[in-house]
Motif scaffolding. Sequence first.
Motif, PDB file in Angstrom:
ATOM      1  N   SER A 136       9.595  34.061  44.209  1.00  0.00           N
ATOM      2  CA  SER A 136       9.802  32.694  43.734  1.00  0.00           C
ATOM      3  C   SER A 136      11.265  32.283  43.764  1.00  0.00           C
ATOM      4  CB  SER A 136       9.273  32.552  42.307  1.00  0.00           C
ATOM      5  OG  SER A 136       7.904  32.858  42.265  1.00  0.00           O
ATOM      6  N   ASP A 137      12.148  33.240  43.461  1.00  0.00           N
ATOM      7  CA  ASP A 137      13.571  32.939  43.350  1.00  0.00           C
ATOM      8  C   ASP A 137      14.386  33.914  44.184  1.00  0.00           C
ATOM      9  OD1 ASP A 137      13.495  30.804  41.276  1.00  0.00           O
ATOM     10  OD2 ASP A 137      12.654  32.413  40.062  1.00  0.00           O
ATOM     11  N   VAL A 138      15.474  33.397  44.738  1.00  0.00           N
ATOM     12  CA  VAL A 138      16.436  34.237  45.463  1.00  0.00           C
ATOM     13  C   VAL A 138      17.764  34.119  44.717  1.00  0.00           C
ATOM     14  CG1 VAL A 138      17.563  34.710  47.663  1.00  0.00           C
ATOM     15  CG2 VAL A 138      15.255  33.721  47.637  1.00  0.00           C
ATOM     16  N   LEU A 139      18.114  35.179  44.002  1.00  0.00           N
ATOM     17  CA  LEU A 139      19.363  35.192  43.222  1.00  0.00           C
ATOM     18  C   LEU A 139      20.470  35.766  44.094  1.00  0.00           C
ATOM     19  CD1 LEU A 139      20.889  34.804  40.562  1.00  0.00           C
ATOM     20  CD2 LEU A 139      20.140  37.104  39.902  1.00  0.00           C
ATOM     21  N   ILE A 140      21.433  34.924  44.415  1.00  0.00           N
ATOM     22  CA  ILE A 140      22.514  35.321  45.317  1.00  0.00           C
ATOM     23  C   ILE A 140      23.755  35.694  44.518  1.00  0.00           C
ATOM     24  CG2 ILE A 140      24.031  34.554  47.186  1.00  0.00           C
ATOM     25  CD1 ILE A 140      21.151  34.793  48.102  1.00  0.00           C
ATOM     26  N   HIS A 141      24.326  36.841  44.844  1.00  0.00           N
ATOM     27  CA  HIS A 141      25.610  37.212  44.246  1.00  0.00           C
ATOM     28  C   HIS A 141      26.647  37.359  45.354  1.00  0.00           C
ATOM     29  CE1 HIS A 141      25.333  41.399  45.617  1.00  0.00           C
ATOM     30  NE2 HIS A 141      24.067  41.384  45.234  1.00  0.00           N
ATOM     31  N   GLY A 142      27.897  37.440  44.954  1.00  0.00           N
ATOM     32  CA  GLY A 142      28.975  37.575  45.925  1.00  0.00           C
ATOM     33  C   GLY A 142      29.254  39.031  46.253  1.00  0.00           C
ATOM     34  N   ILE A 143      30.427  39.266  46.814  1.00  0.00           N
ATOM     35  CA  ILE A 143      30.814  40.638  47.144  1.00  0.00           C
ATOM     36  C   ILE A 143      31.958  41.067  46.222  1.00  0.00           C
ATOM     37  CG2 ILE A 143      30.041  40.499  49.539  1.00  0.00           C
ATOM     38  CD1 ILE A 143      32.929  40.029  50.377  1.00  0.00           C
ATOM     39  N   VAL A 144      32.112  42.374  46.090  1.00  0.00           N
ATOM     40  CA  VAL A 144      33.168  42.911  45.227  1.00  0.00           C
ATOM     41  C   VAL A 144      34.461  42.987  46.039  1.00  0.00           C
ATOM     42  CG1 VAL A 144      33.868  44.815  43.733  1.00  0.00           C
ATOM     43  CG2 VAL A 144      31.437  44.271  43.993  1.00  0.00           C
ATOM     44  N   ARG A 145      35.498  42.364  45.509  1.00  0.00           N
ATOM     45  CA  ARG A 145      36.808  42.370  46.165  1.00  0.00           C
ATOM     46  C   ARG A 145      37.830  43.068  45.274  1.00  0.00           C
ATOM     47  NH1 ARG A 145      36.934  38.912  50.487  1.00  0.00           N
ATOM     48  NH2 ARG A 145      35.185  37.467  50.676  1.00  0.00           N
ATOM     49  N   ASP A 146      38.988  43.376  45.851  1.00  0.00           N
ATOM     50  CA  ASP A 146      40.023  43.994  45.025  1.00  0.00           C
ATOM     51  C   ASP A 146      40.730  42.926  44.195  1.00  0.00           C
ATOM     52  OD1 ASP A 146      41.898  42.735  46.661  1.00  0.00           O
ATOM     53  OD2 ASP A 146      42.558  44.557  47.661  1.00  0.00           O
ATOM     54  N   ALA A 147      41.715  43.359  43.406  1.00  0.00           N
ATOM     55  CA  ALA A 147      42.381  42.435  42.478  1.00  0.00           C
ATOM     56  C   ALA A 147      43.077  41.294  43.204  1.00  0.00           C
ATOM     57  CB  ALA A 147      43.388  43.206  41.634  1.00  0.00           C
ATOM     58  N   GLN A 148      43.428  41.507  44.507  1.00  0.00           N
ATOM     59  CA  GLN A 148      44.091  40.468  45.301  1.00  0.00           C
ATOM     60  C   GLN A 148      43.093  39.572  46.041  1.00  0.00           C
ATOM     61  OE1 GLN A 148      46.892  43.913  46.723  1.00  0.00           O
ATOM     62  NE2 GLN A 148      47.716  42.015  47.527  1.00  0.00           N
ATOM     63  N   GLY A 149      41.816  39.827  45.826  1.00  0.00           N
ATOM     64  CA  GLY A 149      40.797  39.009  46.472  1.00  0.00           C
ATOM     65  C   GLY A 149      40.426  39.470  47.862  1.00  0.00           C
ATOM     66  N   ARG A 150      40.892  40.656  48.268  1.00  0.00           N
ATOM     67  CA  ARG A 150      40.577  41.164  49.608  1.00  0.00           C
ATOM     68  C   ARG A 150      39.272  41.953  49.590  1.00  0.00           C
ATOM     69  NH1 ARG A 150      45.763  44.672  50.825  1.00  0.00           N
ATOM     70  NH2 ARG A 150      45.011  45.492  48.829  1.00  0.00           N
ATOM     71  N   LYS A 151      38.560  41.904  50.699  1.00  0.00           N
ATOM     72  CA  LYS A 151      37.336  42.684  50.823  1.00  0.00           C
ATOM     73  C   LYS A 151      37.708  44.168  50.830  1.00  0.00           C
ATOM     74  CE  LYS A 151      33.017  42.653  53.446  1.00  0.00           C
ATOM     75  NZ  LYS A 151      32.287  42.078  54.589  1.00  0.00           N
ATOM     76  N   MET A 152      36.926  44.966  50.156  1.00  0.00           N
ATOM     77  CA  MET A 152      37.212  46.396  50.120  1.00  0.00           C
ATOM     78  C   MET A 152      36.846  47.035  51.452  1.00  0.00           C
ATOM     79  SD  MET A 152      36.094  47.531  46.289  1.00  0.00           S
ATOM     80  CE  MET A 152      36.972  46.874  44.873  1.00  0.00           C
ATOM     81  N   SER A 153      37.765  47.848  51.993  1.00  0.00           N
ATOM     82  CA  SER A 153      37.511  48.477  53.285  1.00  0.00           C
ATOM     83  C   SER A 153      38.322  49.760  53.410  1.00  0.00           C
ATOM     84  CB  SER A 153      37.878  47.525  54.436  1.00  0.00           C
ATOM     85  OG  SER A 153      39.280  47.326  54.472  1.00  0.00           O
ATOM     86  N   LYS A 154      37.860  50.638  54.313  1.00  0.00           N
ATOM     87  CA  LYS A 154      38.574  51.894  54.557  1.00  0.00           C
ATOM     88  C   LYS A 154      39.956  51.622  55.134  1.00  0.00           C
ATOM     89  CE  LYS A 154      34.521  54.842  55.340  1.00  0.00           C
ATOM     90  NZ  LYS A 154      33.746  55.600  56.356  1.00  0.00           N
ATOM     91  N   SER A 155      40.043  50.637  56.040  1.00  0.00           N
ATOM     92  CA  SER A 155      41.311  50.364  56.724  1.00  0.00           C
ATOM     93  C   SER A 155      42.381  49.897  55.744  1.00  0.00           C
ATOM     94  CB  SER A 155      41.110  49.321  57.826  1.00  0.00           C
ATOM     95  OG  SER A 155      40.582  48.121  57.275  1.00  0.00           O
ATOM     96  N   LEU A 156      41.975  49.119  54.712  1.00  0.00           N
ATOM     97  CA  LEU A 156      42.947  48.646  53.724  1.00  0.00           C
ATOM     98  C   LEU A 156      43.223  49.697  52.648  1.00  0.00           C
ATOM     99  CD1 LEU A 156      41.759  44.943  53.151  1.00  0.00           C
ATOM    100  CD2 LEU A 156      43.862  45.668  54.267  1.00  0.00           C
ATOM    101  N   GLY A 157      42.357  50.686  52.574  1.00  0.00           N
ATOM    102  CA  GLY A 157      42.532  51.727  51.569  1.00  0.00           C
ATOM    103  C   GLY A 157      42.371  51.222  50.148  1.00  0.00           C
ATOM    104  N   ASN A 158      41.616  50.126  49.978  1.00  0.00           N
ATOM    105  CA  ASN A 158      41.480  49.529  48.643  1.00  0.00           C
ATOM    106  C   ASN A 158      40.082  49.722  48.051  1.00  0.00           C
ATOM    107  OD1 ASN A 158      40.122  47.833  50.384  1.00  0.00           O
ATOM    108  ND2 ASN A 158      40.890  45.942  49.500  1.00  0.00           N
ATOM    109  N   GLY A 159      39.305  50.603  48.662  1.00  0.00           N
ATOM    110  CA  GLY A 159      37.957  50.856  48.163  1.00  0.00           C
ATOM    111  C   GLY A 159      37.979  51.604  46.846  1.00  0.00           C
ATOM    112  N   ILE A 160      36.963  51.365  46.029  1.00  0.00           N
ATOM    113  CA  ILE A 160      36.814  52.072  44.755  1.00  0.00           C
ATOM    114  C   ILE A 160      35.484  52.813  44.804  1.00  0.00           C
ATOM    115  CG2 ILE A 160      36.538  51.803  42.260  1.00  0.00           C
ATOM    116  CD1 ILE A 160      38.249  49.272  42.439  1.00  0.00           C
ATOM    117  N   ASP A 161      35.527  54.105  44.541  1.00  0.00           N
ATOM    118  CA  ASP A 161      34.321  54.918  44.570  1.00  0.00           C
ATOM    119  C   ASP A 161      33.648  54.848  43.205  1.00  0.00           C
ATOM    120  OD1 ASP A 161      32.338  56.786  44.708  1.00  0.00           O
ATOM    121  OD2 ASP A 161      33.601  58.402  45.483  1.00  0.00           O
ATOM    122  N   PRO A 162      32.464  54.233  43.122  1.00  0.00           N
ATOM    123  CA  PRO A 162      31.807  54.111  41.819  1.00  0.00           C
ATOM    124  C   PRO A 162      31.490  55.455  41.174  1.00  0.00           C
ATOM    125  CG  PRO A 162      30.377  53.308  43.609  1.00  0.00           C
ATOM    126  CD  PRO A 162      31.718  53.561  44.200  1.00  0.00           C
TER     127      PRO A 162
END
Length: 869
Positions: A505-531
């Motif tokens: 009935s409903d599609v609940l959309i959320h965003g993506i998790v970014r770092d404190a600077q608003g950048r997408k987390m990625s291996k190349s940026l080295g800004n990933g956080i391991d939960p």
Amino acid sequence: MNKTYEPKDFEEKIYKKWLDKKYFSAKVNEKKKPFTIVIPPPNITGQLHMGHALNDTIQDSIIRYKRMKGFEALWLPGTDHASIATEVKIVEKMKQEGISKEDLGREGFLERAYAWKEQYGGRIVEQLKTMGFSCDWDRLAFTMDERCSKAVKEVFIKMYEKGLIYQGDRIINWCPTCCTAISDAEVEYENDKGHLWHIKYPAVDSDDYIIVATTRPETMLGDTAVAVHPSDKRYAHLVGKMLKLPLTDRLIPVVADRYVEKDFGSGAVKITPAHDPNDFEVGVRHNLEVIRIMNDDASMNENAGKYCGLSREEARKAIVSDLKEIGALVEIEDYEHNVGHCYRCHTIIEPLVSKQWFVKMKGLAQPAIEAVKNKEIKFLPKRFEKSYLHWMENIRDWCISRQLWWGHRIPVFYCDKCGAIEVSRDNLTVCPKCGASMRQDEDVLDTWFSSALWPFSTLGWPDKNPDLDYFYPTDVLVTAYDIITFWVSRMIFSGLEHMNEKPFSDVLIHGIVRDAQGRKMSKSLGNGIDPLEIIDKYGADALRFSLVNGISAGGDVKYSAEKLEGYSNFMNKIWNASRFVLMNCDNVKIMPLEEVELTLADKWILTNLDNTVKKVTKFMDKYDVGVAAAELYDFVWSKFCDWYIEMTKPMLYSDDDNKRNSSLNVLLYVLRAILKLLHPFIPFITEEIYDELPNKDAEDIMISAYPEPAKSKFYKATADMELVMDTIRGIRNMRQQMNVPQTKRTAICVIPNGKYGALIKKSADYIVKLASGSELLYEKPEGKVASLVTEIAQIYIPMGELIDFAKEKERLCKEIETCKSEIARANGKLNNQGFVAKAPEALIEAEKAKVVKYTELMEKLNANLKEIE
């Protein structure tokens, strides 16, 4: 309870208890209303990342809430075989061992793939469990398990029989690195700073020529026409004539087609049907030859003449150089444009004509469009309907075949002897027409073909069964906005086509998790956080709450270590507050709340609890989990811990056992409600504390009832308590401004304003305790004082040498100026004839009341100032 909050001491133990007691299991129960969520299945190649943690925390918060509200709540888990991603990883591993796919053969490779799935496929499931997710693990599905595979085969055959699946030579998106076709939804576009090469195509038998511009000069070797707009008078005399294709000995026609924008560039377009989707359509309309000039690895083939064997990049350089040499290159222009890349390996996509399997989409898309337009399916937030509808209204046929070995093999069988083609649920080895041997199609289906069936294939379709009847359609799909086209759209049209009913009935959309600077987390940026590292250090609850508190649907989440530290402190706050209450519970006699003699503070907290229950319930029913969490955070930290617990201490430390017992009963009642309200978000700590409560109302918090508003009507008491709290805040602020240490206690002298004498006396313990008082006096002291005027009293504190008289004078002068400003603002309105003529009477009276209020306050402040001076 332990003195300190140590989540490692109990999280694993509690999760095992939930599993052992089968609390996550959902059964057909006609006495209950079902509530169903299917998990977006993570890839078997994957491991837990912050995106999973956010997505699944939202889902778990909703499913735990619904379970406590009395629904038969099913959260159905599973994993995805992820054709391209998994095959790429396995091939990479084999390469390190010096083995290729071809060395093993198809069966040998699939043995490797299933071994990989057994080794790594369960990893992410165990990681999801560490987060406390309450999926029905007995129903764990896999997109290539027997049940899902049966559904995939059934859908393919039914759609083939209805003419919705066909095989044809069509333009497709080809990844030269993955060596497979990919769908339009799997192409990611990136801005590229490239060039436009302007090339002269001379006419045959005249001095005329046409200039065309291209971003990919290497494809000119596959040109089979130049197109102009039918109404373009510049080229009217050349339509139907032939041009010489530079660098080749071929002649190509000039055709008139409305696809061309006559006002863009030269108004002429080179047509390469084998390497451009729009050109392919033009080619079909004009019956043009299709000449493919590239191999599957994007190197040039024999149709490229002397450039055969070169990569497309090498061929581009060589062709540009040769065009310059013959004088056919007119201009090179800098040009920025979007270039398609493979979503998996990021290689530039090559549009190629290839024989592939397709799904006809127009007929399937229309009901899916209507379902959203008529509100049968709602996107939350609504703005995401736009991207969904844009995609569906402009959809092209879906290429579903992939040149891979890992996946659902296409159930089509060929007889090379008689040419028979059979689509079958069984693996045919003998041709039913001539008795010769048959071979199966080599390709597998797009991963999203099986994922599109997820809401009903996981419940046993195509077989009719009670689970399917009871739990389908599901209620809400929770997913990120980046797979609306990949997955959401395909589930919607698949559910409507095969179940004749929406999948959710409903599609609940959320965003993506970014770092404190608003950048997408990625291996190349080295800004990933391991939960998993966060869980190891802070526990799962701190991670869960830090991800959802305050988020808005569809909005990206900025994440930082500081944010996590704050929510770790919140867990400690809950732990310490609960421990304080329970430490005082020796010999407590649990009573119904109706029998408790309530204090002013009790009535205030119960009213605020009622309001919080109402708000949180409203937000959770709308899936506003971020707002619900924020509401609870404020209530627990500010109202319960910082105010109410402190207000109860005089009672708890009293010699009056009745008062003490009454106070403990209210504390326990509110604490139990808080734990239940928080449980969907932070299940471990709430379960651990709940087990210690002397007033438990269920075996475990997971199966307890969600709080309902008690409908308390302590409006007058609550308003009175707020006035007392304002007075306490005023005293605190005054002391803080004068840098009086919190530990320094002084007498507080109170002169009640008119009718508030009884309230002041009733609240004396609160004021002394929370405003750092040593005693409460009811006469103005002699000597120098710090003073404060509140709605209910004039406050005087004999500060002696502790006070900075210059600062106190400055503070009083500021307050006097504020009063003057408020009086002037109100008088300004009252002296404005337009305002008086148009404003409601109540508003005019309110402004008059302000003038009186601030005039009286200013008189008192002036008197205090005079005394200081």
